[in-house]
Design an enzyme around this catalytic site. Structure first.
Site, mmCIF file in Angstrom:
data_model
loop_
_atom_site.group_PDB
_atom_site.id
_atom_site.type_symbol
_atom_site.label_atom_id
_atom_site.label_comp_id
_atom_site.label_asym_id
_atom_site.label_seq_id
_atom_site.Cartn_x
_atom_site.Cartn_y
_atom_site.Cartn_z
ATOM 1 N N LYS A 199 0.881 -1.175 0.000
ATOM 2 C CA LYS A 199 0.000 0.000 0.000
ATOM 3 C C LYS A 199 0.913 1.219 0.000
ATOM 4 O O LYS A 199 1.580 1.509 1.008
ATOM 5 C CB LYS A 199 -0.918 0.004 1.229
ATOM 6 C CG LYS A 199 -1.707 1.313 1.344
ATOM 7 C CD LYS A 199 -2.613 1.351 2.561
ATOM 8 C CE LYS A 199 -3.093 2.780 2.802
ATOM 9 N NZ LYS A 199 -4.020 2.894 3.926
ATOM 10 N N GLY B 5 -8.724 8.735 9.230
ATOM 11 C CA GLY B 5 -9.114 8.841 10.631
ATOM 12 C C GLY B 5 -10.219 9.825 10.928
ATOM 13 O O GLY B 5 -10.579 10.012 12.092
ATOM 14 N N ALA C 118 -9.824 4.738 3.562
ATOM 15 C CA ALA C 118 -9.689 5.836 4.538
ATOM 16 C C ALA C 118 -10.906 6.750 4.608
ATOM 17 O O ALA C 118 -11.594 6.982 3.618
ATOM 18 C CB ALA C 118 -8.459 6.686 4.262
ATOM 19 N N GLY C 119 -11.120 7.230 5.817
ATOM 20 C CA GLY C 119 -12.120 8.263 6.055
ATOM 21 C C GLY C 119 -13.496 7.754 6.411
ATOM 22 O O GLY C 119 -14.371 8.550 6.727
ATOM 23 N N ASN D 10 -9.511 1.185 9.072
ATOM 24 C CA ASN D 10 -8.843 0.820 10.321
ATOM 25 C C ASN D 10 -9.502 1.509 11.522
ATOM 26 O O ASN D 10 -10.086 0.881 12.390
ATOM 27 C CB ASN D 10 -7.359 1.200 10.230
ATOM 28 C CG ASN D 10 -6.506 0.688 11.378
ATOM 29 O OD1 ASN D 10 -5.309 0.539 11.243
ATOM 30 N ND2 ASN D 10 -7.065 0.418 12.536
ATOM 31 N N THR D 11 -9.434 2.853 11.512
ATOM 32 C CA THR D 11 -9.835 3.600 12.703
ATOM 33 C C THR D 11 -11.280 3.336 13.106
ATOM 34 O O THR D 11 -11.579 3.211 14.303
ATOM 35 C CB THR D 11 -9.638 5.108 12.460
ATOM 36 O OG1 THR D 11 -8.304 5.319 11.986
ATOM 37 C CG2 THR D 11 -9.846 5.909 13.730
#
Lengths: 270, 67
Positions: A107, A168, A195-196, A217-218
């Site tokens: 990545k 995040g 993301a996001g 992830n977050t």
């Protein structure tokens, strides 16, 4: 009809010639405990996990238990170059990742701004060009910019990972126009929203738009219950994918009755 | 005496030596890491042949969680 039958008719989720069993890619940072991460990976039924490298003194073994947990999960590895701000940094970290993790998959992150951690388009293309020459299978973390995506494909990337929102933030799909444009202009390129995202509904929406997969992830790791959230995202991604395959109806300004009007009693009697 | 940095911390070596000898000197015998010198990746196969010089910056990295 059970889930297995439904899934068997879906197009395989294929990246760089390899079929992945799940369209959900999960990060391995920020979990409240190693057990939480282990259980979240299992609940997500993810096919691939992202991980990274950071400075650590080899006298200390902080990284070893993490690595053992990841290895035991049996998931495919997707090392990242998080935090790199130049092509040189990203290329060197990629080589270090390949040596440790024994995989060409990467990545690629080249960050251009600290405020929103926005990918640097120029550094991204430069780094991707060199890494592909060196045999890496590059999955670039990119913005939702169409022309940047095209340039990344031109230099040999076979997958694009546009952001939904900055890393995040949990803001979901901030620029639907750009994301839809990417999907429409690159119909044969695997596109993964990376993301996001903050809510399972946002992942479902991306999948309903025709995106091929989700990386996050977050939203899982920082949830009150990461394991439950991992399961929720997994189901949302599957639901969104089925919705896309089933074909959404077109939106309309005017109402259209779903119940038949023929045979309606009291029709226009007043 | 050489002064170098290891992960941004000052380290010394009594004389010029290879990366593998330096790691041994500093009692770093773990296998699960990768190294760079002055920002350039050094493959493990070169640890024994590459020599460290005064002022070199060594980076040693290990697996961590990432998104």
């Amino acid at each position: 009809m059970n889930n297995d039958n439904r899934n068997s008719t879906d197009t395989p989720f294929e990246l760089y010639g390899e079929t992945l069993s799940s369209r959900f890619i999960l990060g391995t940072a920020l979990y409240p405990s190693p057990q939480s991460m282990r259980d979240s990976i299992a609940a997500a039924e993810t096919s691939m996990v992202t991980l990274s490298l950071r400075r650590q003194n080899p006298e200390h073994n902080e990284g070893d238990s993490f690595w053992e947990t990841i290895r035991e999960s049996g998931r495919k590895l997707l090392p990242n170059t998080a935090g790199c701000k130049t092509p040189k940094e990203a290329i060197n970290l990629a080589e270090m990742s390949r040596e440790i993790f024994q995989t060409d998959w990467l990545k690629l992150e080249v960050i251009g701004d600290d405020y929103n951690l926005q990918p640097c388009p120029f550094g991204l293309v430069e780094a991707a060009t060199e890494l592909i020459k060196r045999g890496f299978k590059v999955l670039p973390y990119t913005t939702d910019d169409l022309v940047l995506g095209q340039r990344l494909l031109d230099v040999g990337c076979e997958v694009l990972m546009p952001w939904g929102a900055p890393i995040g933030t949990g803001q979901g799909l901030l620029n639907r126009y750009n994301l839809r444009t990417l999907r429409e202009r690159l119909p044969n390129t695997p596109l993964i929203v990376d993301a996001g995202l903050g809510a399972p509904s946002q992942a479902a929406e991306a999948m309903e738009m025709g995106f091929d997969g989700i990386l996050l992830n977050t939203a899982v790791a920082k949830a009150n219950d990461p394991v439950m959230m991992a399961r929720a995202f997994s189901r949302a991604i599957s639901a969104g994918r089925e919705g896309y395959r089933a074909g959404l109806i077109h939106k309309s300004q005017t109402a259209s009755p779903s119940t038949p009007t023929l045979g309606q009693p009291f029709w226009h009697q007043s | 005496m050489l002064t170098l940095s290891l992960n941004n911390e000052s380290k010394t070596l009594p004389t010029i030596m290879s990366l593998s000898a330096a790691l041994e000197h500093w009692a770093m015998c773990d296998e699960l890491f990768a190294a760079a010198i002055n920002g350039e990746f050094v493959p493990r196969s070169q640890y024994a042949s590459i020599e460290l010089n005064d002022g070199d910056a060594i980076d040693i990295v290990k697996p961590v969680g990432g998104g």
